[in-house]
Motif scaffolding. Sequence first.
Motif, PDB file in Angstrom:
ATOM      1  N   UNK A 139      13.941   8.444   8.522  1.00  0.00           N
ATOM      2  CA  UNK A 139      14.412   8.762   7.179  1.00  0.00           C
ATOM      3  C   UNK A 139      13.257   9.208   6.293  1.00  0.00           C
ATOM      4  N   UNK A 140      12.117   8.516   6.402  1.00  0.00           N
ATOM      5  CA  UNK A 140      10.935   8.922   5.640  1.00  0.00           C
ATOM      6  C   UNK A 140      10.453  10.299   6.092  1.00  0.00           C
ATOM      7  N   UNK A 141      10.515  10.556   7.406  1.00  0.00           N
ATOM      8  CA  UNK A 141      10.137  11.869   7.925  1.00  0.00           C
ATOM      9  C   UNK A 141      11.067  12.959   7.442  1.00  0.00           C
ATOM     10  N   UNK A 142      12.362  12.635   7.353  1.00  0.00           N
ATOM     11  CA  UNK A 142      13.348  13.588   6.825  1.00  0.00           C
ATOM     12  C   UNK A 142      13.034  13.914   5.370  1.00  0.00           C
ATOM     13  N   UNK A 143      12.684  12.876   4.605  1.00  0.00           N
ATOM     14  CA  UNK A 143      12.328  13.090   3.195  1.00  0.00           C
ATOM     15  C   UNK A 143      11.123  14.018   3.082  1.00  0.00           C
ATOM     16  N   UNK A 144      10.156  13.847   3.972  1.00  0.00           N
ATOM     17  CA  UNK A 144       8.963  14.685   3.971  1.00  0.00           C
ATOM     18  C   UNK A 144       9.317  16.161   4.189  1.00  0.00           C
ATOM     19  N   UNK A 199      19.399  12.543  -2.020  1.00  0.00           N
ATOM     20  CA  UNK A 199      20.773  12.661  -1.522  1.00  0.00           C
ATOM     21  C   UNK A 199      20.831  12.473  -0.005  1.00  0.00           C
ATOM     22  N   UNK A 200      19.954  13.161   0.714  1.00  0.00           N
ATOM     23  CA  UNK A 200      19.946  13.040   2.170  1.00  0.00           C
ATOM     24  C   UNK A 200      19.553  11.625   2.597  1.00  0.00           C
ATOM     25  N   UNK A 201      18.645  11.013   1.865  1.00  0.00           N
ATOM     26  CA  UNK A 201      18.253   9.651   2.183  1.00  0.00           C
ATOM     27  C   UNK A 201      19.409   8.676   2.030  1.00  0.00           C
ATOM     28  N   UNK A 202      20.133   8.787   0.921  1.00  0.00           N
ATOM     29  CA  UNK A 202      21.290   7.919   0.687  1.00  0.00           C
ATOM     30  C   UNK A 202      22.377   8.166   1.731  1.00  0.00           C
ATOM     31  N   UNK A 203      22.521   9.416   2.153  1.00  0.00           N
ATOM     32  CA  UNK A 203      23.516   9.763   3.166  1.00  0.00           C
ATOM     33  C   UNK A 203      23.220   9.065   4.487  1.00  0.00           C
ATOM     34  N   UNK A 204      21.938   8.991   4.841  1.00  0.00           N
ATOM     35  CA  UNK A 204      21.545   8.288   6.072  1.00  0.00           C
ATOM     36  C   UNK A 204      21.905   6.814   5.972  1.00  0.00           C
ATOM     37  N   UNK A 205      21.606   6.209   4.827  1.00  0.00           N
ATOM     38  CA  UNK A 205      21.917   4.794   4.645  1.00  0.00           C
ATOM     39  C   UNK A 205      23.407   4.517   4.711  1.00  0.00           C
ATOM     40  N   UNK A 206      24.196   5.387   4.095  1.00  0.00           N
ATOM     41  CA  UNK A 206      25.654   5.236   4.127  1.00  0.00           C
ATOM     42  C   UNK A 206      26.173   5.361   5.553  1.00  0.00           C
ATOM     43  N   UNK A 207      25.634   6.331   6.307  1.00  0.00           N
ATOM     44  CA  UNK A 207      26.042   6.514   7.704  1.00  0.00           C
ATOM     45  C   UNK A 207      25.708   5.275   8.528  1.00  0.00           C
ATOM     46  N   UNK A 208      24.529   4.717   8.324  1.00  0.00           N
ATOM     47  CA  UNK A 208      24.142   3.495   9.039  1.00  0.00           C
ATOM     48  C   UNK A 208      25.096   2.355   8.726  1.00  0.00           C
ATOM     49  N   UNK A 209      25.395   2.193   7.444  1.00  0.00           N
ATOM     50  CA  UNK A 209      26.286   1.110   7.030  1.00  0.00           C
ATOM     51  C   UNK A 209      27.675   1.245   7.633  1.00  0.00           C
ATOM     52  N   UNK A 210      28.206   2.467   7.670  1.00  0.00           N
ATOM     53  CA  UNK A 210      29.535   2.706   8.235  1.00  0.00           C
ATOM     54  C   UNK A 210      29.539   2.433   9.739  1.00  0.00           C
ATOM     55  N   UNK A 211      28.496   2.878  10.432  1.00  0.00           N
ATOM     56  CA  UNK A 211      28.403   2.641  11.881  1.00  0.00           C
ATOM     57  C   UNK A 211      28.385   1.150  12.196  1.00  0.00           C
ATOM     58  N   UNK A 212      27.663   0.393  11.380  1.00  0.00           N
ATOM     59  CA  UNK A 212      27.512  -1.043  11.640  1.00  0.00           C
ATOM     60  C   UNK A 212      28.759  -1.828  11.227  1.00  0.00           C
ATOM     61  N   UNK A 213      29.291  -1.525  10.055  1.00  0.00           N
ATOM     62  CA  UNK A 213      30.392  -2.317   9.507  1.00  0.00           C
ATOM     63  C   UNK A 213      31.755  -1.848  10.003  1.00  0.00           C
ATOM     64  N   UNK A 214      32.005  -0.547   9.948  1.00  0.00           N
ATOM     65  CA  UNK A 214      33.325  -0.019  10.303  1.00  0.00           C
ATOM     66  C   UNK A 214      33.499   0.090  11.813  1.00  0.00           C
ATOM     67  N   UNK A 215      32.502   0.662  12.483  1.00  0.00           N
ATOM     68  CA  UNK A 215      32.605   0.846  13.935  1.00  0.00           C
ATOM     69  C   UNK A 215      32.080  -0.346  14.726  1.00  0.00           C
ATOM     70  N   UNK A 216      31.492  -1.317  14.016  1.00  0.00           N
ATOM     71  CA  UNK A 216      31.007  -2.564  14.641  1.00  0.00           C
ATOM     72  C   UNK A 216      29.967  -2.310  15.730  1.00  0.00           C
ATOM     73  N   UNK A 217      29.120  -1.326  15.515  1.00  0.00           N
ATOM     74  CA  UNK A 217      28.018  -1.061  16.440  1.00  0.00           C
ATOM     75  C   UNK A 217      26.835  -1.922  16.019  1.00  0.00           C
ATOM     76  N   UNK A 218      26.178  -2.618  16.957  1.00  0.00           N
ATOM     77  CA  UNK A 218      25.001  -3.415  16.590  1.00  0.00           C
ATOM     78  C   UNK A 218      23.997  -2.574  15.802  1.00  0.00           C
TER      79      UNK A 218
END
Length: 317
Positions: free
Chosen positions: A75-80, A103-122
């Motif tokens: 994510x930090x590399x993407x920001x760079x 915006x792109x940074x927040x999008x990554x965080x939202x995607x991570x949260x959805x994968x973990x909470x909604x799809x129940x991926x570790x």
Amino acid sequence: MALPAILTNAKPAAATWRALGLLAILLIVLFVFSGRVSMVQVMDNARQAAPLGLIALGQALILLMGRLDLSVGATAGLANVVLAASFAGNMDNMATALAITVFFGLLVGLANGILVVVLRIPAFLATLATSLVIAGAILVYTGGSPGGSIPAGFRVITEGWLFGILPWSVVIWTACSLILLVFVHYSLKGRKMLLSGANARAAQRNGIAADRMVIFSFVLASFMATLGGILLSSITGMASIGIADTYTVDSIAAAVIGGALFSGGVFLPAGVAAGSLILFFLQSLLYVLSLPPAARFVLQGSIIVIALALSNFKKDR
């Protein structure tokens, strides 16, 4: 909560003192072998450690929730890459460049949260997958040669000093640490995060939407990683593929050295800051001792073991 109550309760935890103690020992060793350690040296190392410090703060928020984020470096590399491309060397593009990058940074965080909470991926698998997607996307977008640059006017946030005493990047790092400290420990939402991280079932029984807290923590962590990437971009002045890849492991190390627990429920910004500084002063020590770069991993691992051993010893007592 009243200010006097906040000041009364804002005492450093034992783990923070241990991290600060390790940092002091490292500085003493560095002084013994180099012959001098000036305040300018300390501040210059802190200036360079600021990007890691911000990324480690985000990692500590995820550890607070009893999870791990392996995408913070990506994510930090993407920001760079995004920041340099959006700036294109023109200071007039600052507002747009920062907005797009965040915006792109927040999008990554939202995607991570959805994968973990909604799809129940570790979490460690979900964020590992996210980091790979980001790495691939960067390669496709840049063709292996990222363009753009950071204008000189923007680089003052890492090159400039406040009153000639404190680097601006350290001021930003300190401000973020204090804001997160107050938010997590003294706001209602922060306390919900602490309870959710310590015991998600108990939190749910008390009417707390623990899953929302997890998603929020991932978004916040990605935001901190993005800030770290922005500071890193200011230091380098250009985009570079994989520039922050090592920061994922380093952020975990810094947070753990600072007292973070994999079981969750703990957030110690001062300890995280000490852990980040320890990792950077290790590099200075290696240079002074003329040791190979590989020795850094040995010393880093040893310090983590010492920090965890001291923590476990304290619990056993």
